[in-house]
Design an enzyme around this catalytic site. Sequence first.
Site, PDB file in Angstrom:
ATOM      1  N   ASP A   1       5.044 -33.176  38.767  1.00  0.00           N
ATOM      2  CA  ASP A   1       4.387 -33.932  37.710  1.00  0.00           C
ATOM      3  C   ASP A   1       4.017 -33.036  36.531  1.00  0.00           C
ATOM      4  O   ASP A   1       3.639 -31.877  36.696  1.00  0.00           O
ATOM      5  CB  ASP A   1       3.114 -34.579  38.285  1.00  0.00           C
ATOM      6  CG  ASP A   1       2.373 -35.414  37.268  1.00  0.00           C
ATOM      7  OD1 ASP A   1       2.960 -36.389  36.770  1.00  0.00           O
ATOM      8  OD2 ASP A   1       1.214 -35.081  36.961  1.00  0.00           O
TER       9      ASP A   1
ATOM     10  N   GLU B   1       9.341 -33.868  35.984  1.00  0.00           N
ATOM     11  CA  GLU B   1       8.934 -34.795  34.935  1.00  0.00           C
ATOM     12  C   GLU B   1       8.594 -33.922  33.725  1.00  0.00           C
ATOM     13  O   GLU B   1       7.527 -33.325  33.654  1.00  0.00           O
ATOM     14  CB  GLU B   1       7.710 -35.626  35.350  1.00  0.00           C
ATOM     15  CG  GLU B   1       7.389 -36.688  34.322  1.00  0.00           C
ATOM     16  CD  GLU B   1       5.891 -36.924  34.120  1.00  0.00           C
ATOM     17  OE1 GLU B   1       5.547 -37.904  33.450  1.00  0.00           O
ATOM     18  OE2 GLU B   1       5.092 -36.115  34.599  1.00  0.00           O
TER      19      GLU B   1
END
Length: 650
Positions: free
Chosen positions: A330, A383
Site C-alpha cells: 500500500d 500501489e
Amino acid sequence: MSLENSSDAYTSTEIYTISGVSLFTDFDISLFRSGKHFKLYEKLGAHIITHNGVQGTYFAVWAPNAERVSLVGTFNFWNRTTHPLYPRWDGSGIWEGFVPNIGQGELYKYFIRSHNQGYEVEKGDPFGLLWETPPNTASIIWDINYQWNDTEWLQQRRAKAGQVQPYSVYEVHLGSWKRSPEEGNRSLSYRELADELPAYVKELGFTHVEFLPVMEHPFYGSWGYQITGYFAPSSRYGTPQDFMHLIESFHQAGIGVILDWVPSHFPEDQHGLAYFDGTNLYEHADPRKGWHPDWKSLIFNYGRNEVRAFLISNAIFWLDKYHADGLRVDAVASMLYLDYSRNHGEWIPNQYGGRENLEAISLIQEFNTTVYQEYPDVHTIAEESTAYAGVSRPVYTGGLGFGMKWMMGWMHDTLKYMSTDPLYRRYHQGQITFSIIYAFHENFMLPLSHDEVVHGKNPLIYKMPGDEWQKFANLRLLYGYMFAHPGMKLLFMGDEFAQTREWNHDRSLDWHLTQYDFHKGVMNELKQLNHLFKTEKALYELSFDTNGFEWLDYGDADNSVISFLRKDSSGKEKIAVICNFTPQTHKSYRIGVPEKGTWVEIFNSDAREYAGSDSLNRHSATTELIMHHGKPFSITITLPPLGVVFLKEQ
C-alpha cells in the site's frame, strides 16, 4: 540462570520469571543489529516452549531505551513488579525472560519504564501473534502451528514460478463482504467465509483474491490500513488457525491469496508501536520525515537497521506461516518521496538535495529482493501512483523490484472517459487511447479498487451515463475493454454484480440485486471474461510485452470506436477487439486486419445472457482484399451499441 520472585523449587506452582533462557544466538543478534534478520518472528515475541522439562512461555521484546521492562497480564493480575524481563548483555536492546506454567490464551502486555524522564507505558507485543478484539488492546499468547492441507497448490505454484500467468483478482474487505442480518448484522467469521467465499470466487472465475489488510487494527473504519498488530490476523473474525483455514480453502479451490501489506505508516495508538520505549523507536523522530499529514499517522524510520528487519520479517512471516501467494504493498508513492503531501519547508531533502527517500527506496528494494529469493513463486504488487521509473523492474537494473504495479493512470483516465456522455466522447478519444503509450513501461495490473467506490465517488454503475439500459451497457463495455487491455486485472467486491450503493464497511454487499436481470447479466459477462482471460493466451501471455498488442485503429473519434489486436507469443493466436463507446449500432463496420483469414466472434458484451440487445455476429467474417486502417485485408462486422466484440482468427 537466576530465579526471580520464586522459591528455588522449579516445580513450584508459583509463577515466576527466569533469566538466562534465550532463543537468540550471537549470530541472530549480529543479523538483527545489521538489519539482516528476516525471521525475527521466530525469536522476538511470545513463544510457548519447554525448558528443563517444564512448559512455559519465553518472551523477548526490543526496547533499547528502557530502564525497566516487565510482563503484565492475566497470569499476574496485571502486576507490574512480579515478572521482570532481563536486558541482554550484548547491547542489542532486547529484553527477555521465561515464565513457566503459562501458555495458550493468556493475555499480556509489556510494562516499560523509559530512561527518558521515567516515561511509563503498557504496550502490546510488536510480534504478538494474536490480539484481543478491539477496543481491547492486550496481546494473547498463541501457538500458530497448523496442519496444512494445501500441498498440491504449493507444488503447482512452484512449478509455474517464472511463467507469465493470468492474474484476475477479486478484492475483498472481509468484514463487509457478507453479514449475518439475523445476528445483529455481524460480520462472518473466517470459517464462515471459508464455507462461501472460495466457491463464489471460483464460480466467478477469478484466479486470485486480495484481502484488504487483515492485520490487527484498532479502528475498524480504517479498513485495516492503520495497523497495530503486524503479525496477527484480526481477532474480529476468529483465531490465526481460522484464518489459515480460510487461505487453505482458497488454495483447495485453486485460487491464490494476496494480502494487503502496509509498511508506509502506522497509528499513534498508545498500545502500539508509537513511542514504544519512551523514544521514537520505530518511527522517525523528525516529524518532517516521521509524520504522515494525510493519514495523521507515523512513518517508519527506514534507515534504522532493526526497523528494516522488523518490516521485512513481517513480509516473510505472511508468506511463511500463512502461505500467502503475494503481497500488495500500500501507498508506495508516499514512501518514495520526502515531499509527499508536504508543502515547502515541511520536508528535508536527501543527502544529494533531492526529494527521493533513499532509505525507503533501499528498504523496498531489499524487501523485494528478499521475497523473491525466498519465494520465487509469489508476486509483490505496488500501489504506486506516480511516474517513478522502474517500479516493476529488477533491482539489479536500478528498479524497485516489484512483480507488478497498479496502473493508476489507466484507471483515472478510463473512468473519466466512461463517465462522459457518449455524445461528447468524440472530443476525448485520446483519453481512452493514451494508456497504450506507456502500457509496457511497467508490469501493470489494471485496478478498479475499493478506493473508486467510496467517499462520494459513487459505485461504478452510477459513474456510467444514460438511462438504466445504457448504464449497464456502459459498465459491460468497461469490463470488456478492461479485460482486453494489456495488463492483469483487479475488481472490487460488489462490482461483479453492479452494486448500486457506495461501499460501506459497516454493511453487507447488496446481494438481493443479483436476482435482477441487469445485475445477473453483468455477473454472467464477468464469468465469461474471466474464462477467456484464463484460456486465451493472446489475452494474457504478452501482457507486459509490446509484441502482444497492435493497434488496428485508434483514430475513429467521430464514431468513438477503437480497435486493436492482442497476440500470443507465437504470433499465431490473435484476437481482434473492437469497442463502440456510443449507443449507435454500426452495421457493416469495416475493420482492417493484417492477413487473409476467417474471424469468429468469441465474445460480445451485448449478448442476451448479459442483458444486452443481442446485436451479435452469428456468422464468421471472411477477409476481403480491401485495404483499410493501413492493413491489406479487412472484414465487416456488426458493432453493437455501447458494446465490445472479441473476434478470434481461425
